[in-house]
Write a protein that holds these residues in place. Structure first.
Motif, PDB file in Angstrom:
ATOM      1  N   TRP A  76       7.821  51.941 108.967  1.00 38.14           N
ATOM      2  CA  TRP A  76       6.938  51.547 107.873  1.00 38.14           C
ATOM      3  C   TRP A  76       5.967  52.678 107.563  1.00 38.14           C
ATOM      4  O   TRP A  76       5.510  53.387 108.456  1.00 38.14           O
ATOM      5  N   PRO A  77       5.635  52.868 106.278  1.00 34.03           N
ATOM      6  CA  PRO A  77       4.696  53.951 105.932  1.00 34.03           C
ATOM      7  C   PRO A  77       3.290  53.631 106.419  1.00 34.03           C
ATOM      8  O   PRO A  77       2.917  52.472 106.581  1.00 34.03           O
ATOM      9  N   THR A  78       2.512  54.693 106.604  1.00 31.37           N
ATOM     10  CA  THR A  78       1.121  54.507 107.005  1.00 31.37           C
ATOM     11  C   THR A  78       0.316  54.053 105.796  1.00 31.37           C
ATOM     12  O   THR A  78       0.790  54.088 104.657  1.00 31.37           O
ATOM     13  N   ARG A  79      -0.913  53.660 106.046  1.00 30.13           N
ATOM     14  CA  ARG A  79      -1.766  53.216 104.944  1.00 30.13           C
ATOM     15  C   ARG A  79      -2.001  54.365 103.958  1.00 30.13           C
ATOM     16  O   ARG A  79      -1.977  54.168 102.752  1.00 30.13           O
ATOM     17  N   LYS A  80      -2.208  55.558 104.495  1.00 25.89           N
ATOM     18  CA  LYS A  80      -2.446  56.729 103.647  1.00 25.89           C
ATOM     19  C   LYS A  80      -1.239  56.987 102.742  1.00 25.89           C
ATOM     20  O   LYS A  80      -1.390  57.229 101.539  1.00 25.89           O
ATOM     21  N   GLU A  81      -0.039  56.940 103.303  1.00 23.91           N
ATOM     22  CA  GLU A  81       1.167  57.147 102.509  1.00 23.91           C
ATOM     23  C   GLU A  81       1.325  56.069 101.437  1.00 23.91           C
ATOM     24  O   GLU A  81       1.707  56.366 100.305  1.00 23.91           O
ATOM     25  N   THR A  82       1.019  54.843 101.793  1.00 22.43           N
ATOM     26  CA  THR A  82       1.129  53.746 100.840  1.00 22.43           C
ATOM     27  C   THR A  82       0.171  53.930  99.675  1.00 22.43           C
ATOM     28  O   THR A  82       0.546  53.757  98.511  1.00 22.43           O
ATOM     29  N   VAL A  83      -1.072  54.306  99.970  1.00 20.31           N
ATOM     30  CA  VAL A  83      -2.063  54.525  98.915  1.00 20.31           C
ATOM     31  C   VAL A  83      -1.634  55.690  98.029  1.00 20.31           C
ATOM     32  O   VAL A  83      -1.710  55.610  96.795  1.00 20.31           O
ATOM     33  N   GLN A  84      -1.151  56.770  98.631  1.00 26.44           N
ATOM     34  CA  GLN A  84      -0.726  57.934  97.858  1.00 26.44           C
ATOM     35  C   GLN A  84       0.432  57.580  96.923  1.00 26.44           C
ATOM     36  O   GLN A  84       0.419  57.945  95.740  1.00 26.44           O
ATOM     37  N   MET A  85       1.409  56.881  97.433  1.00 27.42           N
ATOM     38  CA  MET A  85       2.561  56.517  96.604  1.00 27.42           C
ATOM     39  C   MET A  85       2.164  55.539  95.499  1.00 27.42           C
ATOM     40  O   MET A  85       2.667  55.626  94.375  1.00 27.42           O
ATOM     41  N   THR A  86       1.250  54.629  95.795  1.00 23.90           N
ATOM     42  CA  THR A  86       0.769  53.700  94.776  1.00 23.90           C
ATOM     43  C   THR A  86       0.061  54.448  93.668  1.00 23.90           C
ATOM     44  O   THR A  86       0.259  54.159  92.480  1.00 23.90           O
ATOM     45  N   LEU A  87      -0.782  55.421  94.024  1.00 26.61           N
ATOM     46  CA  LEU A  87      -1.480  56.223  93.011  1.00 26.61           C
ATOM     47  C   LEU A  87      -0.503  57.051  92.183  1.00 26.61           C
ATOM     48  O   LEU A  87      -0.684  57.200  90.967  1.00 26.61           O
ATOM     49  N   ILE A  88       0.541  57.575  92.803  1.00 29.39           N
ATOM     50  CA  ILE A  88       1.550  58.337  92.066  1.00 29.39           C
ATOM     51  C   ILE A  88       2.256  57.438  91.056  1.00 29.39           C
ATOM     52  O   ILE A  88       2.453  57.825  89.897  1.00 29.39           O
ATOM     53  N   VAL A  89       2.631  56.254  91.486  1.00 27.64           N
ATOM     54  CA  VAL A  89       3.296  55.316  90.571  1.00 27.64           C
ATOM     55  C   VAL A  89       2.358  54.930  89.432  1.00 27.64           C
ATOM     56  O   VAL A  89       2.766  54.871  88.269  1.00 27.64           O
ATOM     57  N   PHE A  90       1.108  54.671  89.740  1.00 29.07           N
ATOM     58  CA  PHE A  90       0.136  54.306  88.713  1.00 29.07           C
ATOM     59  C   PHE A  90      -0.049  55.452  87.716  1.00 29.07           C
ATOM     60  O   PHE A  90      -0.057  55.245  86.499  1.00 29.07           O
ATOM     61  N   ALA A  91      -0.186  56.674  88.215  1.00 30.03           N
ATOM     62  CA  ALA A  91      -0.355  57.837  87.336  1.00 30.03           C
ATOM     63  C   ALA A  91       0.880  58.023  86.455  1.00 30.03           C
ATOM     64  O   ALA A  91       0.764  58.287  85.252  1.00 30.03           O
ATOM     65  N   PHE A  92       2.055  57.864  87.032  1.00 32.41           N
ATOM     66  CA  PHE A  92       3.279  57.985  86.248  1.00 32.41           C
ATOM     67  C   PHE A  92       3.332  56.922  85.155  1.00 32.41           C
ATOM     68  O   PHE A  92       3.735  57.212  84.022  1.00 32.41           O
ATOM     69  N   ALA A  93       2.930  55.702  85.474  1.00 33.04           N
ATOM     70  CA  ALA A  93       2.927  54.630  84.469  1.00 33.04           C
ATOM     71  C   ALA A  93       1.965  54.952  83.336  1.00 33.04           C
ATOM     72  O   ALA A  93       2.277  54.720  82.156  1.00 33.04           O
ATOM     73  N   VAL A  94       0.798  55.501  83.649  1.00 33.42           N
ATOM     74  CA  VAL A  94      -0.179  55.874  82.616  1.00 33.42           C
ATOM     75  C   VAL A  94       0.381  57.003  81.754  1.00 33.42           C
ATOM     76  O   VAL A  94       0.298  56.961  80.518  1.00 33.42           O
TER      77      VAL A  94
END
Length: 118
Positions: A76-94
């Motif tokens: 399972w990814p770490t919390r840091k990895e999860t936050v980073q990937m979530t921000l990347i997905v959010f930025a891509f959506a924007v």
């Protein structure tokens, strides 16, 4: 009695247990909500217990145990990895929203320009 008939009878009995819990929920409408919810829960648990008596029920429980064991093996990814990937997905959506807005607006202006000329 064949194994298939036995399993169907067991599942029918499990369904009757669940139905009895739901019936109790509505039949005792004047009772406290907590008691009524316990009736439904008891019906579900009784149905699960009865269904466990069948061969497919035991196979399902074995499958569930193996699934939990496999889930424990996952990296399972770490919390840091999860936050980073979530921000990347959010930025891509924007970025995609801005791009699609620009394309849509441009096409709208082009169509408007073409229809005014004709």
């Amino acid at each position: 009695m064949s194994e298939t008939t036995k399993n169907w009878a067991i599942f029918l009995a499990a369904g009757v247990c669940v139905a009895a819990g739901v019936y109790g929920f509505y039949h005792f409408a004047e009772s406290a909500m907590a008691l009524r919810m316990l009736m439904v829960l008891a019906g579900l648990l009784a149905g699960a217990g009865v269904a466990y008596a069948s061969a497919p029920g035991k196979d399902f429980l074995q499958f569930a145990r193996e699934s939990v064991d496999e889930g424990k093996k996952v990296a399972w990814p770490t919390r840091k990895e999860t936050v980073q990937m979530t921000l990347i997905v959010f930025a891509f959506a924007v970025i995609m929203a801005i791009f699609l807005f620009a394309v849509d607006t441009s096409i709208g202006y082009i169509i408007q320009w073409l229809t005014k000329r004709g």
